[in-house]
Each structure stands twice: as structure tokens, then as C-alpha cells.
Design an enzyme around this catalytic site. Sequence first.
Site, PDB file in Angstrom:
ATOM      1  N   HIS A 191      22.489  33.619  38.792  1.00 27.04           N
ATOM      2  CA  HIS A 191      22.654  33.943  37.371  1.00 27.04           C
ATOM      3  C   HIS A 191      21.346  33.718  36.604  1.00 27.04           C
ATOM      4  CE1 HIS A 191      26.823  33.091  38.684  1.00 27.04           C
ATOM      5  NE2 HIS A 191      27.159  34.013  37.818  1.00 27.04           N
ATOM      6  N   HIS A 213      32.464  43.511  35.195  1.00 22.44           N
ATOM      7  CA  HIS A 213      31.570  42.690  36.006  1.00 22.44           C
ATOM      8  C   HIS A 213      32.291  42.243  37.286  1.00 22.44           C
ATOM      9  CE1 HIS A 213      28.446  39.407  36.497  1.00 22.44           C
ATOM     10  NE2 HIS A 213      29.448  38.899  37.198  1.00 22.44           N
ATOM     11  N   GLU A 214      33.470  41.646  37.135  1.00 27.87           N
ATOM     12  CA  GLU A 214      34.180  41.122  38.307  1.00 27.87           C
ATOM     13  C   GLU A 214      34.576  42.241  39.260  1.00 27.87           C
ATOM     14  OE1 GLU A 214      33.798  38.210  38.739  1.00 27.87           O
ATOM     15  OE2 GLU A 214      33.467  37.441  36.719  1.00 27.87           O
ATOM     16  N   ASP A 256      33.895  43.907  29.449  1.00 27.36           N
ATOM     17  CA  ASP A 256      32.657  43.811  30.247  1.00 27.36           C
ATOM     18  C   ASP A 256      32.798  42.759  31.351  1.00 27.36           C
ATOM     19  OD1 ASP A 256      32.557  41.677  28.464  1.00 27.36           O
ATOM     20  OD2 ASP A 256      30.572  42.164  27.659  1.00 27.36           O
ATOM     21  N   HIS A 272      31.748  43.374  41.359  1.00 29.42           N
ATOM     22  CA  HIS A 272      31.535  42.532  42.542  1.00 29.42           C
ATOM     23  C   HIS A 272      32.354  43.066  43.723  1.00 29.42           C
ATOM     24  CE1 HIS A 272      28.864  39.479  41.122  1.00 29.42           C
ATOM     25  NE2 HIS A 272      29.696  38.964  40.244  1.00 29.42           N
ATOM     26  N   GLU A 317      24.519  39.902  40.932  1.00 28.11           N
ATOM     27  CA  GLU A 317      24.897  39.585  39.552  1.00 28.11           C
ATOM     28  C   GLU A 317      24.395  40.655  38.575  1.00 28.11           C
ATOM     29  OE1 GLU A 317      26.702  37.324  37.812  1.00 28.11           O
ATOM     30  OE2 GLU A 317      27.535  37.016  39.803  1.00 28.11           O
TER      31      GLU A 317
HETATM   32 ZN   LIG Z   1      29.282  37.546  38.780  1.00 26.13          ZN
END
Ligand SMILES: [Zn+2]
Length: 930
Positions: free
Chosen positions: A504, A412-413, A408, A416, A436
Site C-alpha cells: 500500500h 478495488h476488492e 470504489d 483483486h 494494489e
Molecule cells: Zn487491496
Amino acid sequence: MHHRSRPTARALGSGAALSLALALTLSVSPALAAPGGPPGPTAEPDPVPGLVAGEGTATPRLVTGLSDPAPGNPAEAARAHLAANPDRYRIDAGQLAELAVERTAEGRDTVRFQQLHGGVPVLGGQYLVRLVRSGAGQRVESVGGKYFTGLTAPTTPAVPAATLRRIALESLTDPRARSGATAEDLGPVVLPGGAGRLAQHFVVRATDPATGSPLVREVYVDAVRGVVALAHDAQGPYRAEGVGTGTGRTAAAAAPAGSTAEPATGTAPDLLGRTVGVNIARQPDASYQLVDLTRPATISTYDGAGRDVREFGGIPADALPVGSPTPDFPAATGTSGATDAHLNAGTVYDFYRDRLGRDGLDGKGSPITSVVNVSNGGAPFPNASWDGRKMVYGNGDAKHRQFAVALDVAGHEMTHGVIQHTADLEYSGQSGAMNEALADYFGNAIEVTARGLAMTDPKAALMGESLCRTGTPEECANRRLDDRRTTVKDYIGAGLDLDNGGVHLNSTIFSGALWDIRRTLDPLTADRLVYRALAEYLTPLDDFVDGRNAVLAAGRALNLDRARLRSVAAAFDAHGIRTGWQSRIDTDSRPLLPGAYAPTGPAAGGGHWVMGDTDPNGKGGFVLYTGSTTNSGTPTRLSPDDDRMHGWAATDGKSAVWLAIGIDATGSWGTEVLTRSLSGGPVRSVFKSSTQSPVDVRISGADIAFVVRDGETDRSSVRLSRDGAPPVEIPMPEGHGVSPFTASSLAFKDGRLGWIESWTAGQTTLQAATVYSIATGRVTAQYPLSTPDGAARPVLSSPAFAGGRLLWLRAAADPASGGDTLRSGALDGSGESELLSAGSPYTPANLAFTATDQAVTFQHRGPRPSGSWSNADLPKLYQLPLTGGAPVRFSCNRGTQFHPAADRGTRVVWLDATTGSDTLVVRNQPAKGC
Ligand SMILES: [Zn+2]
């Protein structure tokens, strides 16, 4: 030209920030024939908006329900459609540059345009035209985005390039960070809002002197006025806490795999020691590398081998993908996390291709690169990041495994990266929180899908839960998408200096709504819906409500039926994401100037406030306003009618003194010190220079004092103007000056000046809080400020006179742990005492304070947490009697409270970010407990 220590836009600013910086004051001109389909057969409101007007622009934000034939290729057809409806769109097609065309197998083309102003790109100005192919031609289905119609800003800088660069470097508030810092010039950009502001965009790279961590800042310098217009951290790490890794999107590209390599298969141990199959590349010398050539996008994985994350801004010349003499890779491939990162990159690629039709992060099958097992200068590094070009995974710590192991986190990265190549959501405030949120949504969806988890599984909402060495997944997870947070109850209006304005802190409000949609609809439909909103609807400056509208409009385009559209709308409702949510947040303060964008903060005294704010006429400058602190009458303008930046003000309750920066009526650029009575009358010039930087202006009756920083000698001195006479320098001993380590360092009251004086002794910089009597022309008191290790530390707040004493902050030896003390000293040098000792739980953490003869009010931020950031970590105001006692919370407002300015008695005005936008507010006394 020398402009040392130009006042920065927001040392402690809030940051509702960007959306505020861009807040527009033009009225909307709704000269729009509402398109859209016929009303539905039921009386229920349509959950999908047919038309959303723009705010502060004549161009609509969203138009759906179109079915207009359009000839030519997609870009030509899109331009022709916009040009054929000038009254609806108010767009100059000559100021649109084609950014990308998102082409889908299902017959859709989305043309994404970048708005230009005089050929200069407009930050966040993106407009999209969505077309559906039909037969030989196509139809325009919907249109939307942000196009700013009020721009009249010049497109040629008035400030020399070298000066703009210097101002960018000096935006680092800690002067120690400036040595060795670099500023990469990314070119001009127009910041929207009213007339717009021409800015030069820099990426400033430095090392945080307090923590040794890398600092990467996006800095926009107003190229007409020569002030920092906007500054925040670059793309951040996976976790808000800990050190940053972002190296900026301009980092050198990863080296592509050798073209002569051939695809092969082999084995490698994973992090847990299991042997797994891997796709590898056979090199011409018959050795093998961890390079997967089986997909259009080449996937390469590097082992950082514990080296410092800063060595991997680009791929170092001596680094190669993980290698092996045989197809069976050695044990280190597993313990470094390389095998897991390699497999995870392939899994993420396949999810985007198979489920969403996307060819890699940029949609064009460009190489995908991971670097695993990096440290923070040799120390453990429990974090991961997308640095604009590649994924970088830290080596973990006592609690966390190699960050490369979590699917995950990889999802996520890599998301981006997808966002950067689609909506490119600006990484601050609400747009940053959506960036985010989308990264979390897809990271979570990819892992849940790969593991075959049902959305009802208790672990299906966890992010990063597989990183823990000990403890349960629930204890370990960094975030959970089922935390049920809402805007009205939970939105944290954080300053830009904390988590880039809460990217975040606030992300699960939005990701929670998306996750609920994934639970309610079937996961595949939800993934397509959210991806479509990202790739075909969202634009860089969108906020939560724009995000809601984007998802709903994408749902209609996906032919979701009305019941399912209503369930999507209900998910956003459940998280409070609906128009006007900000106004439903409770506060205990009274607004004086709502929706302000006031980077320089207010001053107060004698029942009046003074503050610079955006020019309502949209010229792009700042106007200096004054108003009453006791009633909410209309603020009046103090500054002359020009488009300079007016702000950084002080008042003694009767008159104001302030700085005006920019091009004046004579056409010359510089900084001027101006003064005027609060009740009107002529504006008087006190000082003006294009080479020296006056700062810290103060006023007491007919006398005005300020500090001048000289870039040539790096020395700062105090100037005093008495009764309208030209300012003269107050002499100090040879080698002494006003502290360059202090962002603001002057106090002035009743014939006495107070300043933080500094000088060097050997290698050490010494500082002292100093009292000077104008009547006698002598220093009457000097109190050393040195911290226990003898070194000077930056202090962000000026001293103040109150109750017949001088008050000042003494910085702690370790700024990261707080412990700054608030001290006071007698004016005759007969002794000092502590108002707040280093042992107090309320010692200010290097922040601001303000005082009257009755009370001291200070801005306090809790100690850096070891876990996640929370609202308790935001700066809040506390007050205590000048005679001492326990500090109490001054206001229970939830968000960042900054730039406090004491009026009289216990009354204080400040800027408050609780509602997601900076507001000048006031309270008469402290809250009775929060
Ligand atoms: Zn991030």
C-alpha cells in the site's frame, strides 16, 4: 526429528524481498535475433520496446512486433511457435502447463503458460503468447513473461513432510502465536533464482497474540535444506492499517444460490435509507433472497450481522443470503450495507463486461459473493478485503460507515479477484504494489464512470472518500491517485514485515501513472489499455518497469498512435518508472555487498563483516562471505563448497562461527556449527545434529558458545566449546533454560557468557538477564526481565556485553504501543540501570540493538499510527553513547534499516532496503541530522 525454533528467514527482514529472493546471478545470454518491426520514419526513439532481455535468464522478457503464422488451436499454436524458435526463447515446451487462454471478441487469444521444473510449478514462472486470429488461422503477435532457464534444483524433498510443516509453524516469530496455529500444505513449488530452490508452500493461520487479530501467512519452506525460504502475509486488506482479514485463496467456496430459485425484482432501503430497486431471487417457499440471477454470474449478498470476520473464512453452514418474506426487503438490509454491496457488485460486473468484455471475476461467470457487516471479534472493523473467494466488508467505526457502501472499495476488492485470475501479481514488494495499484485504478475508474465525474473533477482521484461519517471527502480519502509520487523521491523500501514490503505504501507511484494516463487519453481507451496489460501481458513477479513495458506493449497492440504512446511513456516517466530508477535514489551509506539477499543478517568486528548470501554459482544454497568494513574490496568466501545454507554468523573480528543447514558431503541432513579464521585456513566442525537445533552461535578467541533447542523437552541450553574441545552443556537449575520467548538470547565476550534465562512459577513464565563467568563456573548476576504484569514477552534481540556491563532489551507489556526499554547491568550483579527508559520517545519497539564499548545502536520503529502508514513507521537505526545521552539518527536513508551489527567505535554495518533491494552498507558515525 525435532527442529524447534529453526532460524527463520527474516524475522525483521526487508523485503525488497521477493524480487530479491529471486534475484538471479546468472549472466544474460543475449543470443537473440532482435525481432520487431522496421525502425520508424522519425529519429525519435520508439516508446514501445521491441525486445526486452530477461534478467538472469536466457529467455527474453518481452518480444513485440512479430507476425508469425501459427496453425492449430491457440495453445498448440503457441507451443509450436516457442518450439520453432529455440535459440530465441530457450524454452522447453515440455515444461509448460497451459494455465488459461484469454479469448477476446476482437480476435485475440492470449495463451498463459505456467513454467514447470521437473513437473513442479515455478513460482512466478509464467510465459504468454499473444495471437491474433486471421481468416482460418492466426498469427503470433508478441511473446513474453518470465521463464527461468537456470533451474537445476532437485524436485524431491530431502526433509520429511512433518518437519517441513513444523518449520512453517515455527516461522511465527512470537511463540505464543504457535498454539492453535494451523499449516495448510499447498504442495511443492520451485522458487526461481539461480539453480532454484525446491520449497513446500504452506498457508499458516494463527491469531496475533498482541492484537487478537487473525494472521494468515504464506510460508515457503526450503524442502532440501529445511529453512524458511520466504514468508509474508497473505492477500491483505483494503487499508494497510488495522487488522487483517485475508483468509487465503483456499477458503471454502461460497455456497451457490439454489438452482430452483427464480429471478425477481423488489425494493430495499440502502445505507442512507433511500428505497431502491434490487434484483432478487424468489425461493421455492415463496420467500426472497438478495441473490441477483439476471447476469451470467450469480451475485449473492450475506449479512454478517456483526459476527467476527473469522467466522467467514467460508460461508458458515447456518448463513443464507439476506432474506425477506416479501419482495420489499426490511430496514436491516440497508443498515447492514447489504443493499449497497449487492448493487455495487452488479455495477462492477457490468463495468468489466460492458467496457472490457470480461465475464465476472474469473472470466467464466462464476458466482460473486459479498459478506457485509462483519466485526473484529465484536469490535468495530473499519476495513474490507478480497479473501481469495469473496468480498468481506467490515462494519465501520466511529469515523467510517459500513465499508460495503463505497463503490470504489467494492471495485478495488473485486479487481483483486480479477487479478488473481489473470496476472496473479505476487502480493509483496513491487508486484504487490502493482496489485494494489491496479485494484485502486479500476475501483476508482468504476466509481468515476458510474457517477459521471470528469477526470478533472477534484474528487475524481479520491479512494474511499464516501466512507466518512464526518469531514470532507478530501480529509476522509484513504488514498488519492493524484498525489504525484515518484520512485526516486518517494519509493519506500519497506521490510516484508511492514505492509508486505510496502504494497500500500508504494501503490500510488504506479496507480498515479495509470491515473494520469486515464486523464490524458480518453477514459475508455485507458481502461482498455490497462486491462489489456493486466490480462494479456503482466506476470506474477513483474516489477514497476515490467508494468510500464506491459502497458506500452498493450498500447501498440491496441493501435494507439505514436503521440499517444509517447504520452503513456511520459506518464510513467513523470512517476520515475523507468529502467535504473533504483540507482538514482540518494543514500548516505557506503555499499559493501549490493543486491544482497541475506535473510540472516551480518555480523561485524575488528574491521570485518561476515554474512551469508546467495551462492553466485547458482547452486541454490547460501555462501558465507567476509570483507573489510573500511574498504570495498572483493568479499571472500569462508564456507566450504557445498549447497547448504551458510549464515547466522558471529565474529570476534578474527574468526567467524556460523550455522550450515542442509545435506552435507556425507549425504546426511542436519545443522552444523562451523568455524574458520577470517584470514583463511581450515574449516572446523564444532557441533552437528540432525535432531537438535543449534542457534545463536558466538565466538570469543578460542572459545565458541551456542544454544541448543531440544524439540523433545522444549528446553534450551547453552553449550560451550573451549579451545577446540567438544562442546559441553553449562548446567542450570532444575527447570531452567534459555528463554524460548527470545528469538536470540546469547552474548559472549572476554570469558563471560550472557543469556536470557527462563523458568516457570505457577502459570507465569519468568525471565532474567544472566551473566555467567567461565573461569569460576558460576552465575555472577541475574536481573529479572518481567514486565509490569509479570508475564514473559518475546524479545527479538540477544543481550550484549559492552563497556564492562551486560545490555539487554526488556519487552513492553503492550508490544503494539512500543515502550520496550534498553537496560544494562553490572557483571557482578551490583545493580542495573536504564539506557533508554520507557518514557523515551526512542524506546525500541521490540527490535534489534548492537553495541561496542563506545556506542549503542538500535533499530527503532515509530508507534503504530492511527492513520496511514508512512516512511516514519519504518524501522530506522539510532545511536547513542554507551555512557548515555540522546539518541540520534544513524543514517538518513529512507527505507527499512535492519540487522545492525556494530563493528568498533561508532561504526555499524546493516542491511538497508532504501533502493528497493537489500544492500549491506556501512557508516562510520551517525548522521548529523536528517
Ligand atoms: Zn487491496
